[in-house]
Design a protein around this motif. Structure first.
Motif, PDB file in Angstrom:
ATOM      1  N   GLU A 140     -13.544  25.789  -4.993  1.00  0.00           N
ATOM      2  CA  GLU A 140     -13.263  26.163  -3.611  1.00  0.00           C
ATOM      3  C   GLU A 140     -13.391  27.680  -3.420  1.00  0.00           C
ATOM      4  OE1 GLU A 140     -12.710  25.750   0.306  1.00  0.00           O
ATOM      5  OE2 GLU A 140     -12.992  24.134  -1.151  1.00  0.00           O
ATOM      6  N   ARG A 141     -12.901  28.427  -4.395  1.00  0.00           N
ATOM      7  CA  ARG A 141     -13.010  29.881  -4.281  1.00  0.00           C
ATOM      8  C   ARG A 141     -14.458  30.343  -4.401  1.00  0.00           C
ATOM      9  NH1 ARG A 141      -7.469  32.384  -7.097  1.00  0.00           N
ATOM     10  NH2 ARG A 141      -6.127  31.651  -5.383  1.00  0.00           N
ATOM     11  N   MET A 142     -15.223  29.675  -5.248  1.00  0.00           N
ATOM     12  CA  MET A 142     -16.644  30.006  -5.344  1.00  0.00           C
ATOM     13  C   MET A 142     -17.352  29.668  -4.038  1.00  0.00           C
ATOM     14  SD  MET A 142     -18.785  31.391  -7.439  1.00  0.00           S
ATOM     15  CE  MET A 142     -20.344  31.940  -6.757  1.00  0.00           C
ATOM     16  N   ARG A 143     -16.993  28.559  -3.431  1.00  0.00           N
ATOM     17  CA  ARG A 143     -17.582  28.170  -2.152  1.00  0.00           C
ATOM     18  C   ARG A 143     -17.262  29.222  -1.076  1.00  0.00           C
ATOM     19  NH1 ARG A 143     -19.421  23.536  -0.218  1.00  0.00           N
ATOM     20  NH2 ARG A 143     -18.703  22.413  -2.061  1.00  0.00           N
ATOM     21  N   ASN A 144     -16.019  29.706  -1.083  1.00  0.00           N
ATOM     22  CA  ASN A 144     -15.635  30.728  -0.108  1.00  0.00           C
ATOM     23  C   ASN A 144     -16.430  32.020  -0.303  1.00  0.00           C
ATOM     24  OD1 ASN A 144     -13.754  29.041   1.059  1.00  0.00           O
ATOM     25  ND2 ASN A 144     -12.016  29.835  -0.123  1.00  0.00           N
ATOM     26  N   LEU A 145     -16.644  32.395  -1.569  1.00  0.00           N
ATOM     27  CA  LEU A 145     -17.418  33.605  -1.833  1.00  0.00           C
ATOM     28  C   LEU A 145     -18.853  33.443  -1.364  1.00  0.00           C
ATOM     29  CD1 LEU A 145     -17.340  36.453  -3.191  1.00  0.00           C
ATOM     30  CD2 LEU A 145     -18.265  35.340  -5.230  1.00  0.00           C
ATOM     31  N   LEU A 146     -19.439  32.281  -1.637  1.00  0.00           N
ATOM     32  CA  LEU A 146     -20.795  32.013  -1.197  1.00  0.00           C
ATOM     33  C   LEU A 146     -20.885  32.082   0.323  1.00  0.00           C
ATOM     34  CD1 LEU A 146     -21.561  29.041  -3.600  1.00  0.00           C
ATOM     35  CD2 LEU A 146     -22.677  31.275  -3.668  1.00  0.00           C
ATOM     36  N   SER A 147     -19.902  31.530   0.997  1.00  0.00           N
ATOM     37  CA  SER A 147     -19.890  31.555   2.458  1.00  0.00           C
ATOM     38  C   SER A 147     -19.802  32.987   2.981  1.00  0.00           C
ATOM     39  CB  SER A 147     -18.721  30.711   2.975  1.00  0.00           C
ATOM     40  OG  SER A 147     -18.634  30.800   4.388  1.00  0.00           O
ATOM     41  N   LEU A 148     -18.988  33.814   2.308  1.00  0.00           N
ATOM     42  CA  LEU A 148     -18.842  35.200   2.714  1.00  0.00           C
ATOM     43  C   LEU A 148     -20.173  35.944   2.637  1.00  0.00           C
ATOM     44  CD1 LEU A 148     -16.797  37.480   3.454  1.00  0.00           C
ATOM     45  CD2 LEU A 148     -16.564  37.915   1.016  1.00  0.00           C
ATOM     46  N   TYR A 149     -21.019  35.552   1.677  1.00  0.00           N
ATOM     47  CA  TYR A 149     -22.328  36.175   1.519  1.00  0.00           C
ATOM     48  C   TYR A 149     -23.393  35.490   2.379  1.00  0.00           C
ATOM     49  CZ  TYR A 149     -21.212  39.266  -2.423  1.00  0.00           C
ATOM     50  OH  TYR A 149     -20.721  40.274  -3.218  1.00  0.00           O
ATOM     51  N   VAL A 187     -12.607  40.282 -13.763  1.00  0.00           N
ATOM     52  CA  VAL A 187     -11.660  40.067 -12.663  1.00  0.00           C
ATOM     53  C   VAL A 187     -12.099  38.885 -11.800  1.00  0.00           C
ATOM     54  CG1 VAL A 187     -10.633  41.097 -10.599  1.00  0.00           C
ATOM     55  CG2 VAL A 187     -10.922  42.467 -12.679  1.00  0.00           C
ATOM     56  N   PHE A 188     -13.400  38.736 -11.605  1.00  0.00           N
ATOM     57  CA  PHE A 188     -13.925  37.585 -10.864  1.00  0.00           C
ATOM     58  C   PHE A 188     -13.459  36.276 -11.487  1.00  0.00           C
ATOM     59  CE2 PHE A 188     -17.631  34.578 -10.754  1.00  0.00           C
ATOM     60  CZ  PHE A 188     -17.512  34.189  -9.423  1.00  0.00           C
ATOM     61  N   LEU A 189     -13.537  36.167 -12.815  1.00  0.00           N
ATOM     62  CA  LEU A 189     -13.117  34.942 -13.494  1.00  0.00           C
ATOM     63  C   LEU A 189     -11.600  34.767 -13.447  1.00  0.00           C
ATOM     64  CD1 LEU A 189     -15.512  34.814 -16.579  1.00  0.00           C
ATOM     65  CD2 LEU A 189     -15.710  33.621 -14.389  1.00  0.00           C
ATOM     66  N   ALA A 190     -10.855  35.873 -13.461  1.00  0.00           N
ATOM     67  CA  ALA A 190      -9.397  35.771 -13.336  1.00  0.00           C
ATOM     68  C   ALA A 190      -9.021  35.198 -11.967  1.00  0.00           C
ATOM     69  CB  ALA A 190      -8.752  37.139 -13.527  1.00  0.00           C
ATOM     70  N   TRP A 191      -9.766  35.604 -10.942  1.00  0.00           N
ATOM     71  CA  TRP A 191      -9.532  35.067  -9.598  1.00  0.00           C
ATOM     72  C   TRP A 191      -9.861  33.572  -9.550  1.00  0.00           C
ATOM     73  CZ3 TRP A 191     -13.783  34.463  -5.706  1.00  0.00           C
ATOM     74  CH2 TRP A 191     -13.312  34.004  -4.475  1.00  0.00           C
ATOM     75  N   LEU A 192     -11.022  33.188 -10.062  1.00  0.00           N
ATOM     76  CA  LEU A 192     -11.398  31.779 -10.057  1.00  0.00           C
ATOM     77  C   LEU A 192     -10.417  30.932 -10.870  1.00  0.00           C
ATOM     78  CD1 LEU A 192     -15.292  31.816 -10.469  1.00  0.00           C
ATOM     79  CD2 LEU A 192     -13.951  31.720  -8.362  1.00  0.00           C
ATOM     80  N   SER A 193      -9.824  31.540 -11.906  1.00  0.00           N
ATOM     81  CA  SER A 193      -8.896  30.803 -12.776  1.00  0.00           C
ATOM     82  C   SER A 193      -7.490  30.719 -12.204  1.00  0.00           C
ATOM     83  CB  SER A 193      -8.846  31.471 -14.156  1.00  0.00           C
ATOM     84  OG  SER A 193     -10.110  31.399 -14.794  1.00  0.00           O
ATOM     85  N   GLY A 194      -7.253  31.383 -11.079  1.00  0.00           N
ATOM     86  CA  GLY A 194      -5.945  31.300 -10.443  1.00  0.00           C
ATOM     87  C   GLY A 194      -4.932  32.311 -10.939  1.00  0.00           C
ATOM     88  N   HIS A 195      -5.362  33.297 -11.714  1.00  0.00           N
ATOM     89  CA  HIS A 195      -4.434  34.322 -12.204  1.00  0.00           C
ATOM     90  C   HIS A 195      -4.134  35.379 -11.154  1.00  0.00           C
ATOM     91  CE1 HIS A 195      -4.333  32.700 -16.195  1.00  0.00           C
ATOM     92  NE2 HIS A 195      -5.641  32.756 -16.317  1.00  0.00           N
ATOM     93  N   GLN A 196      -4.890  35.406 -10.091  1.00  0.00           N
ATOM     94  CA  GLN A 196      -4.614  36.295  -8.969  1.00  0.00           C
ATOM     95  C   GLN A 196      -5.143  35.641  -7.707  1.00  0.00           C
ATOM     96  OE1 GLN A 196      -6.961  39.361 -11.221  1.00  0.00           O
ATOM     97  NE2 GLN A 196      -7.751  39.840  -9.176  1.00  0.00           N
TER      98      GLN A 196
END
Length: 389
Positions: free
Chosen positions: A376-385, A328-337
């Motif tokens: 960008e989504r990976m950057r946001n996740l890193l920031s959240l952590y 699901v993480f990769l689906a999010w990064l790929s723009g499927h959700q």
């Protein structure tokens, strides 16, 4: 733009993401494969705005969930629905799974896509007083839902049967009963305990040789009712030995997310078809590889698919049952959700270093249609952590 990704020891490493999507040759659209039958087990997209708890009914974003199935069909892949990848037994309750089966089967008819759906007993919680008759009834209820939807049935391994059966005869009885009443040939699914610890000793024995004999006895008694078997034991040698013992016409669908390229490629004595959770994130690339195999180019097939094994082994590392989180993480990064939320809150099941490595491996393979969005989504996740760039 460099990302600083966390290592397991708490340090950071610099990673330079891919700046442009890879150039992918044409894959033949959604036309059928000619050399192999290939299913992708598909994940479900949670509704991120639903007020739910981990123990409550699953809340599904139906539009995004069905859109992802159309994505898989568009590349010619079949969809294995309501399976382990869809969090059966790990957040997806039976009423929601039944709705998923009905909706996806209807969508498959419109899209002209192939679909097979999981039949289990997860509406039944086994207790000390549970009987085999109750297990059969639970299976029958789900089999009816799948057959009424027009989909092919996949008879999944049952926690309730594992807890209730006293020996091999009970497995022979339950599966024989189900196969006799199935209207069309089914796929039998042997899911190993690495995917679900509650299935330890399935087929009546923890000795895999003895369990294999029982499994084959079920098939031999009803070969006309078994389209094929899906084996998820992460043991390539055992799968090869098993497929060589199958009756003529019964297919082996590999579920080995560690060794799938070699098993699908096969040898001079046969090959495996595929029903794989890893083909959820690998969909377009997997389809491209199978079309190369359709031409007889085994080396070209392996050249495309072998490099993906490192990612698959990472996602499916122990505890293997949490591989869905990486999918699901990769689906999010790929723009499927639009979000990284899972039913049951399972997005918390893997660590930030695990996600970072999954991102790095997937980016290196060119899996992201829009690398900048993934970055960008990976950057946001890193920031959240709390990882500042």
């Amino acid at each position: 733009m460099t990302l600083h990704l966390p290592n397991p020891d708490g340090t950071l490493r610099a990673y330079e993401p891919r700046s442009a999507p890879p150039v992918v040759p044409g894959t033949g659209g959604g036309s059928a494969f000619t050399s192999r039958t290939v299913f992708s087990a598909a994940h479900v997209v949670a509704d991120p705005f639903a007020d739910t708890t981990p123990d409550g009914p699953a809340a599904v974003d139906w539009d995004a969930t069905l859109a992802f199935r159309r994505h898989l069909w568009s590349h010619g892949l079949g969809v294995a629905e309501a399976m382990d990848t869809a969090q059966r037994g790990m957040g997806l309750d039976w009423p929601t799974a039944a709705e998923l089966i009905r909706r996806s089967a209807a969508e498959a008819k419109q899209a002209g896509g192939r679909i097979a759906c999981g039949v289990g007993t997860d509406q039944l919680t086994a207790t000390a007083t549970t009987t085999l008759a109750e297990v059969r009834t639970a299976y029958e209820e789900q089999l009816a839902v799948v057959e009424e939807s027009g989909a092919q049935a996949i008879l999944m391994a049952s926690r309730a049967l594992a807890a209730t059966a006293k020996g091999t005869d009970d497995y022979l009885d339950v599966y024989g009963h189900l196969l006799r009443q199935a209207t069309e040939p089914v796929i039998l699914h042997w899911l190993g305990p690495m995917f679900d610890p509650a299935l330890e000793g399935y087929w009546g024995s923890s000795d895999l040789d003895a369990a294999t004999d029982t499994f084959l006895e079920v098939i031999a008694a009803h070969p006309d009712k078994v389209d094929g078997i899906k084996v998820s034991l992460l043991d390539a040698r055992r799968e090869v030995d098993l497929r060589r013992r199958l009756p003529q016409g019964v297919r082996c669908y590999t579920g080995d997310d560690f060794n799938y390229p070699e098993l699908i490629a096969g040898d001079d004595q046969g090959f495996s078809h595929a029903l794989l959770g890893i083909f959820d994130p690998l969909g377009p690339l997997a389809a491209q590889a199978v079309r190369v195999l359709d031409t007889g180019d085994t080396e070209g097939f392996r050249a495309l698919l072998d490099p993906t094994v490192a990612l698959s082994r990472h996602l499916f590392q122990a505890p293997t049952r949490y591989y869905k989180t990486g999918v699901v993480f990769l689906a999010w990064l790929s723009g499927h959700q639009s979000h990284f939320t899972m039913v049951g809150g399972l997005q918390s099941a893997r660590s930030l270093p695990h996600f970072a490595r999954a991102y790095e491996l997937a980016d290196g393979l060119g899996l992201f249609p829009d690398p900048k969005l993934a970055q960008e989504r990976m950057r946001n996740l890193l920031s959240l952590y709390g990882v500042n760039q």
